[in-house]
Design a protein around this motif. Sequence first.
Motif, mmCIF file in Angstrom:
data_model
loop_
_atom_site.group_PDB
_atom_site.id
_atom_site.type_symbol
_atom_site.label_atom_id
_atom_site.label_comp_id
_atom_site.label_asym_id
_atom_site.label_seq_id
_atom_site.Cartn_x
_atom_site.Cartn_y
_atom_site.Cartn_z
ATOM 1 N N LYS A 50 0.828 -1.214 0.000
ATOM 2 C CA LYS A 50 0.000 0.000 0.000
ATOM 3 C C LYS A 50 0.859 1.261 0.000
ATOM 4 C CE LYS A 50 -3.750 -2.426 2.192
ATOM 5 N NZ LYS A 50 -4.442 -2.764 3.401
ATOM 6 N N GLY A 51 1.921 1.233 -0.804
ATOM 7 C CA GLY A 51 2.787 2.385 -0.967
ATOM 8 C C GLY A 51 3.832 2.586 0.112
ATOM 9 N N GLN A 52 3.779 1.809 1.184
ATOM 10 C CA GLN A 52 4.720 1.951 2.288
ATOM 11 C C GLN A 52 5.800 0.876 2.204
ATOM 12 O OE1 GLN A 52 4.621 4.547 4.517
ATOM 13 N NE2 GLN A 52 3.026 5.209 3.105
ATOM 14 N N PRO A 53 7.086 1.266 2.400
ATOM 15 C CA PRO A 53 8.136 0.249 2.362
ATOM 16 C C PRO A 53 8.043 -0.694 3.566
ATOM 17 C CG PRO A 53 9.058 2.402 2.887
ATOM 18 C CD PRO A 53 7.599 2.597 2.627
ATOM 19 N N VAL A 54 8.032 -1.995 3.282
ATOM 20 C CA VAL A 54 7.977 -3.001 4.345
ATOM 21 C C VAL A 54 9.199 -3.917 4.314
ATOM 22 C CG1 VAL A 54 5.455 -2.987 4.514
ATOM 23 C CG2 VAL A 54 6.576 -4.601 2.956
ATOM 24 N N GLY A 55 10.058 -3.737 3.296
ATOM 25 C CA GLY A 55 11.227 -4.583 3.195
ATOM 26 C C GLY A 55 12.138 -4.145 2.079
ATOM 27 N N LEU A 56 13.207 -4.915 1.916
ATOM 28 C CA LEU A 56 14.193 -4.618 0.883
ATOM 29 C C LEU A 56 14.688 -5.904 0.256
ATOM 30 C CD1 LEU A 56 17.326 -5.405 1.921
ATOM 31 C CD2 LEU A 56 16.864 -3.503 3.434
ATOM 32 N N ALA A 57 15.135 -5.770 -0.963
ATOM 33 C CA ALA A 57 15.794 -6.867 -1.680
ATOM 34 C C ALA A 57 16.867 -6.239 -2.548
ATOM 35 C CB ALA A 57 14.791 -7.635 -2.535
ATOM 36 N N GLY A 83 7.317 -11.585 3.822
ATOM 37 C CA GLY A 83 8.502 -12.247 3.287
ATOM 38 C C GLY A 83 8.162 -13.280 2.235
ATOM 39 N N SER A 84 7.179 -14.117 2.508
ATOM 40 C CA SER A 84 6.773 -15.154 1.544
ATOM 41 C C SER A 84 6.240 -14.525 0.263
ATOM 42 C CB SER A 84 5.708 -16.066 2.149
ATOM 43 O OG SER A 84 6.246 -16.809 3.215
ATOM 44 N N ARG A 85 5.407 -13.508 0.415
ATOM 45 C CA ARG A 85 4.837 -12.848 -0.761
ATOM 46 C C ARG A 85 5.923 -12.156 -1.578
ATOM 47 N NH1 ARG A 85 0.833 -9.174 1.925
ATOM 48 N NH2 ARG A 85 0.563 -8.293 -0.138
ATOM 49 N N ALA A 86 6.853 -11.496 -0.891
ATOM 50 C CA ALA A 86 7.931 -10.790 -1.595
ATOM 51 C C ALA A 86 8.844 -11.773 -2.314
ATOM 52 C CB ALA A 86 8.719 -9.937 -0.606
#
Length: 174
Positions: A50-57, A83-86
């Motif tokens: 939803k436009g908010q950063p929740v993680g990095l790769a 994590g699973s979705r990303a």
Amino acid sequence: MEIKKASGRELRRIKRMYLEAFPRAERKPFWIMKQKAGQGVMELLAIREKGQPVGLAFTVRYQDLVLLDYFAVDRKCRGQNYGSRALMLLKERYQDRRFLLEIELPDGKASDQDERVRRKCFYLKNGMQETGIQVSVFGVPMELLTDGKPLNYEEYHRIYKEVIGTFFARRVMQ
């Protein structure tokens, strides 16, 4: 959920998340990764919900290989299936390449043994597979996991030698 190249203010947030998530001994200098991203061989990606950063790769690309060099979900967002979705989205993003990553070897003597086991279970549960290849990355024992496509040590090491640089390549060994 979406995964996009990070830039501007978001890149600064991603850098803070990177510094919090990974121990100093396992981090590459951020400026080198930014430089490699500018050369098009690395991607510094923000995982957004939803436009908010929740993680990095952070990924490294070389020929038909993609190394998931760093992957983290913000501490406040863990345990919510991000994590699973990303990871699924990352595998889709690079579906035409061999996708691989390094994880710390589960070691009964390590102070973070439980975390290492959980991390490996997470990746295996999400479709990654063991290669049987163990390496030492800056003295940290690791094992390689792939998306199931074949990989050998020489191919993996070429990522370091050809893309990341000889300084790092000399510190990665089988």
